[in-house]
Motif scaffolding. Structure first.
Motif, PDB file in Angstrom:
ATOM      1  N   PHE A   1       0.365  -0.729   0.105  1.00  0.00           N
ATOM      2  CA  PHE A   1      -0.354   0.353   0.557  1.00  0.00           C
ATOM      3  C   PHE A   1       0.898   1.262   0.191  1.00  0.00           C
ATOM      4  N   GLN A   2      -0.089   2.587  -0.024  1.00  0.00           N
ATOM      5  CA  GLN A   2       0.896   3.117  -0.098  1.00  0.00           C
ATOM      6  C   GLN A   2       1.577   3.655   1.101  1.00  0.00           C
ATOM      7  N   GLU A   3       0.621   3.652   2.066  1.00  0.00           N
ATOM      8  CA  GLU A   3       1.478   3.391   3.365  1.00  0.00           C
ATOM      9  C   GLU A   3       1.892   2.329   4.052  1.00  0.00           C
ATOM     10  N   PRO A   4       2.827   2.288   4.709  1.00  0.00           N
ATOM     11  CA  PRO A   4       3.534   0.918   5.614  1.00  0.00           C
ATOM     12  C   PRO A   4       3.165   0.378   6.283  1.00  0.00           C
ATOM     13  N   THR A   5       1.534   0.835   6.941  1.00  0.00           N
ATOM     14  CA  THR A   5       1.025   0.851   7.573  1.00  0.00           C
ATOM     15  C   THR A   5       1.665  -1.070   8.836  1.00  0.00           C
ATOM     16  N   LEU A   6       2.364  -0.272   9.305  1.00  0.00           N
ATOM     17  CA  LEU A   6       2.946  -1.433   9.829  1.00  0.00           C
ATOM     18  C   LEU A   6       2.483  -1.065  11.378  1.00  0.00           C
ATOM     19  N   MET A   7       2.508  -2.226  11.990  1.00  0.00           N
ATOM     20  CA  MET A   7       2.021  -2.606  13.651  1.00  0.00           C
ATOM     21  C   MET A   7       3.302  -1.848  14.200  1.00  0.00           C
ATOM     22  N   PRO A   8       3.582  -0.629  15.292  1.00  0.00           N
ATOM     23  CA  PRO A   8       4.628  -0.102  16.073  1.00  0.00           C
ATOM     24  C   PRO A   8       4.611  -0.727  17.295  1.00  0.00           C
ATOM     25  N   TRP A   9       3.766  -1.525  17.512  1.00  0.00           N
ATOM     26  CA  TRP A   9       4.144  -2.711  19.081  1.00  0.00           C
ATOM     27  C   TRP A   9       5.350  -2.881  19.271  1.00  0.00           C
ATOM     28  N   THR A  10       5.142  -3.456  17.703  1.00  0.00           N
ATOM     29  CA  THR A  10       5.690  -4.566  17.241  1.00  0.00           C
ATOM     30  C   THR A  10       7.112  -5.058  16.122  1.00  0.00           C
ATOM     31  N   SER A  11       8.163  -6.054  15.998  1.00  0.00           N
ATOM     32  CA  SER A  11       9.730  -5.285  15.432  1.00  0.00           C
ATOM     33  C   SER A  11       8.896  -5.812  14.061  1.00  0.00           C
ATOM     34  N   VAL A  12       9.940  -5.634  13.198  1.00  0.00           N
ATOM     35  CA  VAL A  12      10.211  -5.445  11.827  1.00  0.00           C
ATOM     36  C   VAL A  12      10.011  -7.150  11.569  1.00  0.00           C
ATOM     37  N   ARG A  13      10.920  -7.967  12.426  1.00  0.00           N
ATOM     38  CA  ARG A  13      10.700  -9.628  12.080  1.00  0.00           C
ATOM     39  C   ARG A  13       8.689  -9.556  12.482  1.00  0.00           C
ATOM     40  N   GLU A  14       8.356  -9.072  12.764  1.00  0.00           N
ATOM     41  CA  GLU A  14       7.343  -9.664  13.563  1.00  0.00           C
ATOM     42  C   GLU A  14       6.086  -9.743  12.595  1.00  0.00           C
ATOM     43  N   ASN A  15       6.183  -7.788  11.883  1.00  0.00           N
ATOM     44  CA  ASN A  15       5.310  -7.174  11.641  1.00  0.00           C
ATOM     45  C   ASN A  15       5.616  -7.864  10.297  1.00  0.00           C
ATOM     46  N   VAL A  16       6.337  -8.868   9.432  1.00  0.00           N
ATOM     47  CA  VAL A  16       6.550  -9.202   7.864  1.00  0.00           C
ATOM     48  C   VAL A  16       6.341 -11.051   8.429  1.00  0.00           C
ATOM     49  N   ARG A  17       6.470 -11.515   9.540  1.00  0.00           N
ATOM     50  CA  ARG A  17       5.800 -12.695   9.939  1.00  0.00           C
ATOM     51  C   ARG A  17       3.908 -12.610  10.093  1.00  0.00           C
ATOM     52  N   LEU A  18       3.591 -11.577   9.843  1.00  0.00           N
ATOM     53  CA  LEU A  18       1.855 -11.633   9.548  1.00  0.00           C
ATOM     54  C   LEU A  18       0.798 -12.116   8.754  1.00  0.00           C
ATOM     55  N   PRO A  19       1.682 -12.504   7.632  1.00  0.00           N
ATOM     56  CA  PRO A  19       1.015 -12.712   6.971  1.00  0.00           C
ATOM     57  C   PRO A  19       1.358 -14.503   7.159  1.00  0.00           C
ATOM     58  N   LEU A  20       2.105 -14.423   7.761  1.00  0.00           N
ATOM     59  CA  LEU A  20       2.249 -16.560   8.480  1.00  0.00           C
ATOM     60  C   LEU A  20       1.087 -17.242   8.797  1.00  0.00           C
ATOM     61  N   ARG A  21       1.483 -15.774  10.176  1.00  0.00           N
ATOM     62  CA  ARG A  21       0.864 -16.383  11.196  1.00  0.00           C
ATOM     63  C   ARG A  21      -0.679 -16.444  11.036  1.00  0.00           C
ATOM     64  N   ILE A  22      -1.120 -15.947  10.151  1.00  0.00           N
ATOM     65  CA  ILE A  22      -3.012 -15.859   9.291  1.00  0.00           C
ATOM     66  C   ILE A  22      -2.774 -16.849   8.685  1.00  0.00           C
ATOM     67  N   ALA A  23      -1.524 -17.512   7.896  1.00  0.00           N
ATOM     68  CA  ALA A  23      -1.829 -18.623   7.248  1.00  0.00           C
ATOM     69  C   ALA A  23      -1.236 -19.870   7.513  1.00  0.00           C
ATOM     70  N   HIS A  24      -1.346 -19.533   9.497  1.00  0.00           N
ATOM     71  CA  HIS A  24      -0.698 -20.769  10.193  1.00  0.00           C
ATOM     72  C   HIS A  24       0.252 -21.191   9.754  1.00  0.00           C
ATOM     73  N   ALA A  25       1.568 -20.629   9.153  1.00  0.00           N
ATOM     74  CA  ALA A  25       2.492 -21.308   8.515  1.00  0.00           C
ATOM     75  C   ALA A  25       3.318 -22.121  10.078  1.00  0.00           C
TER      76      ALA A  25
END
Length: 271
Positions: free
Chosen positions: A95-119
């Motif tokens: 998206f035009q804005e990064p929309t990162l979760m400010p309360w957690t790390s870069v690693r955990e922000n990137v991991r989010l889609p995999l959590r949703i996919a139950h990897a």
């Protein structure tokens, strides 16, 4: 014709299409006709840009392709490697804005889609590490968004889109808010990623210069409701470098695209 709002599957063979739009329109509940009718084919591995005035439906088109909104009429077809891939995030969206979760790390922000996919944790760890390395953020995995520059935040957003290994990457003006030097650098890095990964990329921009530098093909759109005014192929040698930005060929393409775009701005203030 598929039921409006449903993504249909199309040929995903070696020479097939990644995306096909046929007679696609979008009218919002408030009566605004945002898009179409729009017919568009995007080949597998192609890098195209959608270019047009504000409000012409560029972002709407991306959201329809992603399945985030339903078309009012017409058919949106998307190719997938398999039905399993279709179910597991085969489209990445930046998206035009990064929309990162400010309360957690870069690693955990990137991991989010995999959590949703139950990897599995092991698979997620490996994919996150690979995605961060691809965008040059391996050393910033434990940083928080507030510690990143604007360009680094956008790299994290790109890593999050890539972490599921999508077939198609949709990018909605991701570099618009960045300074020129950072934007040029990210343009170069994005092209390098595209050459290495050969994802299908559909890139929305307001910049003639950016579209010519990045794209194999530019789709120029009319004012709302957005339709295709012109399609311009950019036959520049690969890999593209800074030499291309200052070449007569680049200037010629920019002039051609600007001329094709001008009627879409008739009677409007240029944004």
């Amino acid at each position: 014709m598929a039921e409006p709002g449903a993504l249909s599957e199309i040929d995903a063979g070696p020479a097939g299409l990644a995306v096909r739009l046929r007679g696609v329109t979008k009218v919002y509940d408030n009566g605004v006709a945002a898009l179409g009718p729009l017919d568009l084919d995007v080949r597998k591995g192609e890098f195209i840009s959608l270019l047009g005035p504000s409000g012409c439906g560029k972002s709407t088109a991306l959201r329809l392709i992603a399945g985030l909104n339903a078309p009012s009429s017409g058919e949106v077809g998307v190719a997938h490697r398999s039905r399993e891939a279709q179910a597991a995030h085969s489209i990445g969206f930046v998206f035009q804005e990064p929309t990162l979760m400010p309360w957690t790390s870069v690693r955990e922000n990137v991991r989010l889609p995999l959590r949703i996919a139950h990897a599995s944790p092991a698979e997620a760890d490996a994919r996150v590490a690979e995605a961060l390395a691809q965008v040059g953020l391996a050393d910033f995995a434990d940083a928080y968004p507030r510690e990143l520059s604007g360009g680094m935040k956008m790299r994290a957003s790109l890593a999050r889109a890539l972490v599921t290994d999508p077939d198609i990457l949709l990018m909605d003006e991701p570099f618009a808010a960045l300074d020129e030097i950072t934007r040029f650098r990210l343009n170069n890095d994005l092209l390098a990623l595209w050459r290495n990964l050969r994802k299908t990329v559909i890139f929305v921009t307001h910049s003639v210069f950016e579209s010519v530098y990045l794209s194999q093909r530019i789709v120029v759109m009319t004012a709302r409701p957005g339709r295709i005014a012109a399609e311009i192929r950019i036959d520049a040698p690969e890999p593209r470098t800074e030499d291309f930005r200052t070449s007569p060929a680049y200037a010629g393409y920019c002039r051609e695209v600007s001329n094709a775009l001008a009627p879409s701005y008739a009677g409007q203030a240029v944004s």
